[in-house]
Design a protein around this motif. Structure first.
Motif, PDB file in Angstrom:
ATOM      1  N   SER A 456     -38.211 -32.384 -18.600  1.00 29.55           N
ATOM      2  CA  SER A 456     -38.931 -32.527 -17.280  1.00 29.55           C
ATOM      3  C   SER A 456     -39.389 -31.086 -16.879  1.00 29.55           C
ATOM      4  O   SER A 456     -38.588 -30.069 -16.930  1.00 29.55           O
ATOM      5  N   ASP A 458     -39.524 -29.087 -14.192  1.00 27.38           N
ATOM      6  CA  ASP A 458     -38.923 -29.228 -12.942  1.00 27.38           C
ATOM      7  C   ASP A 458     -39.118 -27.995 -12.173  1.00 27.38           C
ATOM      8  O   ASP A 458     -38.231 -27.084 -12.775  1.00 27.38           O
ATOM      9  N   SER A 460     -38.574 -28.306  -8.888  1.00 26.07           N
ATOM     10  CA  SER A 460     -38.119 -28.648  -7.670  1.00 26.07           C
ATOM     11  C   SER A 460     -36.847 -27.558  -7.077  1.00 26.07           C
ATOM     12  O   SER A 460     -35.988 -27.395  -8.019  1.00 26.07           O
ATOM     13  N   ASN A 467     -29.704 -34.444  -6.957  1.00 26.01           N
ATOM     14  CA  ASN A 467     -30.927 -35.521  -7.335  1.00 26.01           C
ATOM     15  C   ASN A 467     -30.179 -36.840  -7.601  1.00 26.01           C
ATOM     16  O   ASN A 467     -30.577 -37.730  -7.291  1.00 26.01           O
ATOM     17  N   GLU A 489     -43.444 -38.243 -16.457  1.00 24.62           N
ATOM     18  CA  GLU A 489     -43.969 -37.012 -16.036  1.00 24.62           C
ATOM     19  C   GLU A 489     -44.740 -35.891 -16.663  1.00 24.62           C
ATOM     20  O   GLU A 489     -45.490 -35.369 -16.405  1.00 24.62           O
ATOM     21  N   ILE A 513     -46.927 -39.263  -8.635  1.00 22.52           N
ATOM     22  CA  ILE A 513     -45.743 -38.971  -8.121  1.00 22.52           C
ATOM     23  C   ILE A 513     -45.453 -39.608  -6.844  1.00 22.52           C
ATOM     24  O   ILE A 513     -44.314 -40.231  -6.598  1.00 22.52           O
ATOM     25  N   ALA A 517     -42.531 -42.416  -6.391  1.00 23.57           N
ATOM     26  CA  ALA A 517     -41.229 -42.203  -5.317  1.00 23.57           C
ATOM     27  C   ALA A 517     -41.475 -43.306  -4.342  1.00 23.57           C
ATOM     28  O   ALA A 517     -40.358 -43.845  -4.071  1.00 23.57           O
ATOM     29  N   TRP A 533     -32.958 -38.363  -5.961  1.00 22.56           N
ATOM     30  CA  TRP A 533     -34.164 -38.457  -6.791  1.00 22.56           C
ATOM     31  C   TRP A 533     -35.272 -38.684  -5.711  1.00 22.56           C
ATOM     32  O   TRP A 533     -36.421 -38.201  -6.222  1.00 22.56           O
ATOM     33  N   LYS A 536     -36.239 -35.479  -4.290  1.00 21.60           N
ATOM     34  CA  LYS A 536     -36.634 -34.521  -5.116  1.00 21.60           C
ATOM     35  C   LYS A 536     -38.597 -34.705  -5.396  1.00 21.60           C
ATOM     36  O   LYS A 536     -39.128 -33.742  -5.448  1.00 21.60           O
ATOM     37  N   HIS A 537     -38.519 -35.944  -5.421  1.00 18.30           N
ATOM     38  CA  HIS A 537     -40.199 -36.471  -5.955  1.00 18.30           C
ATOM     39  C   HIS A 537     -40.852 -36.488  -4.782  1.00 18.30           C
ATOM     40  O   HIS A 537     -42.057 -36.191  -4.616  1.00 18.30           O
ATOM     41  N   LYS A 540     -42.019 -32.838  -4.514  1.00 11.55           N
ATOM     42  CA  LYS A 540     -42.990 -32.801  -5.643  1.00 11.55           C
ATOM     43  C   LYS A 540     -44.286 -33.098  -5.333  1.00 11.55           C
ATOM     44  O   LYS A 540     -45.209 -32.354  -5.480  1.00 11.55           O
TER      45      LYS A 540
END
Length: 666
Positions: A456, A458, A460, A467, A489, A513, A517, A533, A536-537, A540
């Protein structure tokens, strides 16, 4: 008179004639009592059996007395047996000439024939016993006795078959209270859809509860069970058990075939299944799932009970008959499962494969109970093998799906920057799979894989530990879902690079995204992936929204700053700069309007939020700028009011391209 105690012992002492006559009279009287009692129609089967055994014992006593006599009595005994055999032979031959079905002529005729057949058995045993003692003198009589007995047994076998066939009860699964609702959607298409609403309409999990399925039905009318049992017992007592059991197996095999036909499961080879189109195969899998439940829990359970009722007095015969009669049918159903297991690993089949695995796993206790001894071990072994192969097929199909997502390449950007079909497909796919967590955890638990976050991109600030709550205890299914979403992703990030406009890249990633989510937040996936999770998204897609605003509006907002504008009231060059900046702002806004009205934000709440955020920045800056310089700008140079621009912003992201000219939409 000499007393008995004074008489010398002699081995040749025999009972006197008067004593023998008295004993024979007693035996004859006992035989008459037995015969009289046998005519009583209210006797139970057990009572009849006791009387029959008593009669045999009395005959044995008579024969022993005859052997002790050693002379005329033996010949008289054979003559009596021959006389009785002639009577029984006449009865058997009369029914052979008649060709009527005995049990259709009434219970008296049926009982009379059973009694005659039983007497034929006893006479045959008597002749066999005499033949052993007297050599081969009675071979002709013994041969006749065997012929009569065989003729009677053949007729009983025919009657046995007829009773089973003619008294078979109709099997009507559509009238059973536990019928599932899947018949209403048998012709539905693909299990997974890219649409949001169609998935729930297409995929309906079976709602049949175990308790309601434990349902025994009468396969044969209960009135004839005692007759079937009497015939079976007599044929086995007469050493014709193999013929009786084969008759039962043959008839019930046909009945089980009819059951499968009624359940609308066709006989197909593995090759036929492998050639089938998915829409047709999907429908057949649904029917197979329903058929397995009804066939095992209703029909096989009832079939085993029937064999126990008929052959229950004969030790292991009941189990052997049940296994042999049902084996072909259950293996035919399992053969379909084998065909699915060896077929191609296509992602759209995974849900149906899991459904098949689920029903087989759920029926294991039933199969173990039905085939509990060694005679049914072949069925249990094959059943477990098909279950294992379906599990392997499901795992391979899921892994193939991961590979398909990773290798899904695009050469052209997705129109409007909306939610990509791949995103919808993958999220709906795993949303549906979440209902199979228990099964997937078993199937996927032994598959080692890389850290799902290593692929990923990532950035974040939320750590992996936050997460996934309790990440050390995460289930095998959750690990694979995390990996699959991370692969998605990465794929979306690659697809975003196909857009030349940076702003549209961010809109595309924000849309996709956010969709992911929301799918997780509003479904069972929330418990699988966790609130961490989701946070986090959320972060994003909000970052992509901010990056969009920065890429689209930063340069335009810089035009509304006072840098380089000094005393526009007395400075003509400042007024010129003011006009040019305002004109540049209008041109830039019209360009944004022309482009971004054609872009798409499918989620209305997300679209409204971005409208509000943009309005707070852009419209407020414009209103402040125009208000500050209203006295230095001619009205003709003010092309749009703040309210006009605010209204125009609401047209953005509707997916229908428009243009502005002279302050009016075109």
């Amino acid at each position: 008179m000499e007393s008995l105690g004074d008489r010398p012992f002699c081995s040749d002492d025999k009972p006197t004639i008067s004593e023998m006559e008295t004993e024979e009279e007693l035996i004859a009287a006992a035989k008459q009592i037995v015969k009289a009692l046998e005519t009583n129609k209210n006797l139970t089967d057990d009572a009849k059996k006791i009387l029959a055994n008593l009669g045999t014992q009395l005959c044995d006593i008579s024969r022993e007395n005859d052997h002790k006599d050693g002379r005329v009595q033996g010949n008289e005994g054979l003559s009596e047996i021959e006389r009785q055999l002639n009577l029984i032979q006449d009865k058997v031959l009369n029914w052979e000439r008649d060709q009527s079905i005995i049990w259709e002529c009434g219970p008296e005729e049926a009982y009379d024939y059973l009694k005659a057949a039983d007497e034929a058995r006893k006479l045959t045993e008597s002749v066999e016993s005499l033949s052993l003692n007297n050599g081969s003198e009675d071979a002709t009589l013994l041969h006749r006795a065997h012929d009569v007995l065989q003729m009677a047994m053949a007729r009983l076998e025919e009657e046995f078959r007829h009773l089973l066939v003619q008294n078979r009860q109709p099997f009507e699964p559509e009238r059973m209270s536990f019928r599932s609702n899947e018949d209403d959607i048998l012709e539905a298409g693909s299990v997974i859809s890219s649409g949001d609403d169609s998935l729930e309409d297409v995929v309906q999990r079976d709602s049949m509860s175990r308790g309601s399925e434990e349902y025994i039905i009468e396969l044969v009318h209960q009135d004839v069970i005692p007759y079937l049992k009497s015939i079976a017992n007599l044929m086995f007592d007469s050493n014709f058990g193999r013929e009786c059991s084969q008759a039962f197996i043959s008839v019930q095999k046909d009945a089980l075939d009819d059951c499968i036909y009624i359940l609308e499961v066709e006989k197909m080879s593995i090759e036929d299944v492998l050639k089938m189109e998915w829409k047709t195969l999907n429908s057949k899998i649904r029917r197979w799932i329903r058929a397995m439940k009804i066939f095992v829990r209703v029909y096989l359970a009832s079939e085993k009970l029937l064999s126990e009722k008929i052959f229950g007095d004969l030790e292991s015969v009941s189990s052997v008959c049940f296994v042999e009669s049902s084996k072909t049918a259950i293996l035919q159903l399992l053969n379909f499962g084998e065909a699915i297991a060896i077929g191609p690993h296509q992602p759209e089949k995974l849900i149906r494969i899991l459904d098949m695995y689920d029903v087989l796993a759920d029926l294991i206790p039933d199969i173990d109970s039905l085939y509990s001894d060694d005679t049914g071990s072949c069925v249990k072994i094959e059943y477990q093998d098909i279950l294992r192969r379906l599990g392997d097929c499901a795992k391979a199909t899921f892994l193939e799906f991961e590979n398909a997502v990773a290798s899904n390449l695009s050469t052209n950007p997705f129109p409007g920057g909306g939610v990509h079909h791949l995103t919808r497909y993958v999220m709906n796919y795993i949303k549906t799979l979440a209902d199979y967590q228990e099964i997937l955890d078993v199937i996927l638990k032994d598959h080692d894989r890389e850290d799902p976050f290593s692929v990923s991109l990532d950035t974040s600030p939320i750590s992996d530990e936050e997460n996934i709550e309790g990440s050390s205890m995460v289930s095998p299914m959750a690990q694979h879902f995390q990996s699959l979403i991370a692969i998605l992703e990465c794929n979306l990030d690659d697809k975003s690079k196909l857009y030349k406009d940076d702003s549209l890249q961010h809109i595309f990633l924000m849309n996709n995204i956010h969709y992911m989510a929301e799918k997780v937040k509003g479904s069972k996936l929330r418990t699988v992936l966790g609130d961490g999770w989701i946070r986090k998204h959320n972060w994003k897609f909000q970052q992509h929204a901010m990056n969009y605003e920065r890429a689209t509006w930063s340069s335009m907002l810089s035009l509304l700053k006072d840098e380089g504008i000094q005393n526009p009231g007395s400075n003509s060059s400042s007024r010129t700069i003011l006009k040019e900046r305002l004109q540049s702002f209008y041109l830039a806004f019209e360009e944004v309007y022309r482009n971004q009205t054609g872009w798409s934000i499918p989620d209305s709440q997300l679209r409204d939020d971005l409208h509000i955020s943009t309005s707070l920045k852009v419209i407020q800056a414009y209103r402040t700028f125009v208000g500050r310089h209203i006295n230095h700008i001619s009205e003709k140079h003010i092309k749009y009011t703040a309210d006009d621009l605010e209204d125009r912003l609401l047209d953005l992201f509707e997916g229908s391209q428009k243009s502005l000219h002279g302050g009016h939409k075109k």
